[in-house]
Enzyme design. Structure first.
Site, short mmCIF file in Angstrom:
data_model
loop_
_atom_site.label_atom_id
_atom_site.label_comp_id
_atom_site.label_asym_id
_atom_site.label_seq_id
_atom_site.Cartn_x
_atom_site.Cartn_y
_atom_site.Cartn_z
N PRO A 51 0.79 -1.22 0.00
CG PRO A 51 -0.05 -1.11 2.13
CD PRO A 51 1.08 -1.65 1.35
CD GLU A 52 3.19 3.71 -3.91
OE1 GLU A 52 3.23 4.93 -4.08
OE2 GLU A 52 3.71 2.90 -4.70
#
Length: 271
Positions: A2-3
């Site tokens: 995840p960013e």
DNA sequence: CAGTGGGCCTGAGTGC
DNA sequence: TGCACTCAGGCCCACT
């Protein structure tokens, strides 16, 4: 995995559902990046007041402290009334009166940490050095420029380090630099104002759009309610080494910076 | 002190 | 089919 957009979409997908719930129990699987910091039973009886985000950390405000959750490279959360028995990669369950929040994390770079509050030494160690929130009003052009002027490192590594601005991960870093016409290797402090403005704008727009779309450029993301990302934001350069640039046809180049892969168009990103 | 590189851990993909 | 190897979306920490 995840960013920032994925973390924010995850937060939105369960924040309302869990707010006001009382923790009934908590259970740990295999060790994560750090110890929980308390006995799981210590969480029982606490109320979940709110779910916030700082950088890529999720902050669960409990009546008796703060629960920090980080998804690392491969983590994901599910929140549902009924979840099956934990599988091999499910390493944390928070059972509440309104549903079960479960962390699934094959690589276990993620973390769940309980602290007494945001001012605790542990919370400060993890959150204290974080840079500006790119989607907040505080992320002004002037503040961004000031942050970049204070370092000698290449712009790509400055973005990834998260000390100036948080949430720009390895994929988005390559993407926003392409949009701004900036080569990933140039010293951050040497970038002129015109390109810097394009970079500032690109960071805000790309991340905001990704959040809005509930999605991501990522391959296997789904939010805590199980909805997949929409894949609206196809990468323009990331992972496309040797493939013609979508803007000019020049083959995209790849390189390594600090053990991380970067991609850029040698023609569109000249400086 | 700022900047760089190692390492954490597992799974997927590639080449032989 | 199996094995050895490389690589992956993050980030702390020891070292220079």
């Amino acid at each position: 995995m995840p960013e920032l957009p994925e973390v924010e979409v995850t937060r939105r997908s369960f924040a309302e559902g869990i707010a006001g719930a009382t923790v009934l129990s908590a259970a740990l699987g295999k060790p994560l990046r750090w110890p929980l910091g308390c006995a799981p039973s210590h969480l029982a009886g606490q109320r979940v007041v709110a779910v916030r985000r700082r950088g890529k950390y999720l902050l669960l405000d409990l009546s008796g402290g703060l629960l920090l959750v980080h998804l690392g490279m491969s983590g994901s959360l599910r929140f549902a009334h009924h979840l099956p028995a934990p599988g091999g990669h499910d390493h944390f369950d928070l059972v509440t009166s309104q549903g079960v929040l479960r962390l699934h994390d094959p690589r276990r770079f993620g973390a769940v940490v309980f602290t007494t509050g945001e001012q605790s030494p542990l919370a400060q160690k993890l959150l204290g050095g974080l840079g500006m929130e790119p989607l907040s009003d505080g992320f002004s052009f002037d503040a961004f420029r000031q942050g970049l002027r204070a370092t000698r490192a290449p712009i790509k590594q400055v973005l990834l380090a998260g000390k100036v601005v948080v949430g720009v991960g390895n994929i988005y870093a390559s993407e926003v630099l392409f949009l701004a016409g900036i080569r990933p290797t140039v010293p951050a402090a040497s970038i002129g104002d015109a390109r810097l403005r394009r970079l500032h704008t690109a960071i805000r727009e790309v991340l905001a759009l990704a959040v809005e779309r509930g999605g991501t450029t990522l391959k296997d993301f789904s939010s805590a309610d199980g909805n997949p990302g929409h894949f609206q934001l196809e990468a323009r350069v990331y992972g496309r080494e040797g493939v013609p640039c979508l803007a000019c046809g020049t083959p995209i180049r790849g390189l390594k910076q600090g053990q991380r892969s970067s991609y850029f168009c040698p023609r569109c990103q000249r400086a």
